[in-house]
Write an enzyme that holds these catalytic residues in place. Structure first.
Site, short mmCIF file in Angstrom:
data_model
loop_
_atom_site.label_atom_id
_atom_site.label_comp_id
_atom_site.label_asym_id
_atom_site.label_seq_id
_atom_site.Cartn_x
_atom_site.Cartn_y
_atom_site.Cartn_z
N ASP A 158 -37.66 -59.53 5.14
CA ASP A 158 -37.54 -58.95 3.80
C ASP A 158 -38.77 -58.11 3.42
O ASP A 158 -39.34 -58.27 2.33
CB ASP A 158 -37.32 -60.04 2.74
N ASP A 181 -33.57 -58.48 8.05
CA ASP A 181 -33.23 -57.84 6.77
C ASP A 181 -34.43 -57.12 6.16
O ASP A 181 -34.67 -57.21 4.95
CB ASP A 181 -32.70 -58.88 5.77
#
Length: 314
Positions: A158, A181
């Site tokens: 992230d 991600d």
């Protein structure tokens, strides 16, 4: 070398900056005659002044969270180069925030928060060096019309959170590193000539684009690479059902598996996710074996459509 309250500053001239592009009001951080010895203090002063401003940050490792609040005027943060000006913090989602006694959470783990509109950054690095400890964000962008030129965003899971639907962000000649991600969120964002470097197995993107938003993440003329030992780099998975990501004219050298994309273990996402590839090259770009629900559309959205005639680099 010299130190500014624990921050190592190199003797590089701020002549490396681009004075022609600077706003009229300027705040300097970390030089011999600067009024500020940390980045947040300069941001606070610029917000209090109320006018568009440039914050010029000297070379150094500037450890601490930087928050550009929603009421900030148009601000430009300009460093002395990505290898020299580094804004760093090591918060992560499960770490306890001593101010509240609660975990920081994904959003709260960020090194930098851009919560205002019309923000610009260039020639610096924003990093979260917590390591592989789960969600640990380097940069959150909440506002709209946020632009980044020659900026490095470094993290693991992230790294870059483009949180809000209906906002726009533009990244040019940037480098983004991570594992899982590491570009995620609901915004419409254009990435031009950026380097995406996977330092572990995982997923490059996790878009949460809403159904009524035409575009999510568009990567154009970018390169995708991976560190030694990395074996599987998916191009993306839909964090929300209608997540949208497109790669076009990119060089894909990362070890992308044949299927390319993942439905997050939710087969229904296959009917709604909007993932596309067009005219990419490199060993990871082969479309043979790609998921059957890939949308390889020939007609790419033009820049004016994506950015609604916003031109931050002109």
């Amino acid at each position: 070398m010299r130190r500014w309250r624990g921050r190592v500053c190199l003797s590089l001239s701020l002549a490396l900056l681009a004075p022609a592009a600077l706003a009229e009001r300027a705040f300097d951080v970390g030089t011999d005659d600067a009024a500020f010895d940390n980045v947040q203090a300069a941001v606070d002063a610029a917000v209090a002044a109320g006018d568009a401003a440039t914050i010029r940050i000297a070379a150094g490792i500037w450890r601490g969270v930087v928050d550009v609040p929603p009421d900030a005027p148009a601000l430009r943060l300009i460093g002395a180069g990505t290898q020299h000006t580094r804004i760093v913090q090591n918060h992560y989602a499960s770490r306890i925030d001593p101010r509240t006694g609660e975990a920081f959470g994904t959003y709260g783990s960020a090194t930098m928060f851009v919560r205002a509109d019309d923000f610009h950054a260039e020639k610096l690095t924003i990093a979260n060096d917590a390591g592989p400890v789960g969600q640990a964000v380097a940069l959150v962008v909440d506002g709209t019309r946020a632009s980044f030129d020659d900026v490095h965003l470094l993290g693991h899971q992230d790294t870059l959170y483009l949180r809000n639907a209906g906002t726009r962000a533009w990244f040019r000649d940037c480098r983004i590193e991570g594992t899982v991600d590491y570009v995620f969120g609901a915004a419409t964002a254009l990435f031009e000539r950026c380097a995406l470097h996977s330092i572990g197995d995982g997923y490059v993107t996790a878009p949460s684009t809403p159904a009524d938003q035409a575009h999510g993440f568009v990567f154009r003329d970018c390169t995708l690479s991976a560190a030694p030992g990395v074996s599987r780099v998916y191009l993306g998975r839909p964090w929300r059902p209608h997540g949208a990501t497109r790669f076009e004219n990119c060089r894909i050298d990362a070890p992308v598996p044949a299927e390319g994309w993942y439905d997050w273990g939710k087969p229904d996402n296959q009917t709604t996710a909007r993932f596309a590839e067009h005219a990419n090259t490199g060993p990871g770009s082969a479309l043979d074996g790609r998921v059957s629900w890939l949308r390889d559309t020939a007609a790419a959205p033009d820049t004016a459509t994506l950015m609604q005639d916003w031109r931050p680099f002109e």
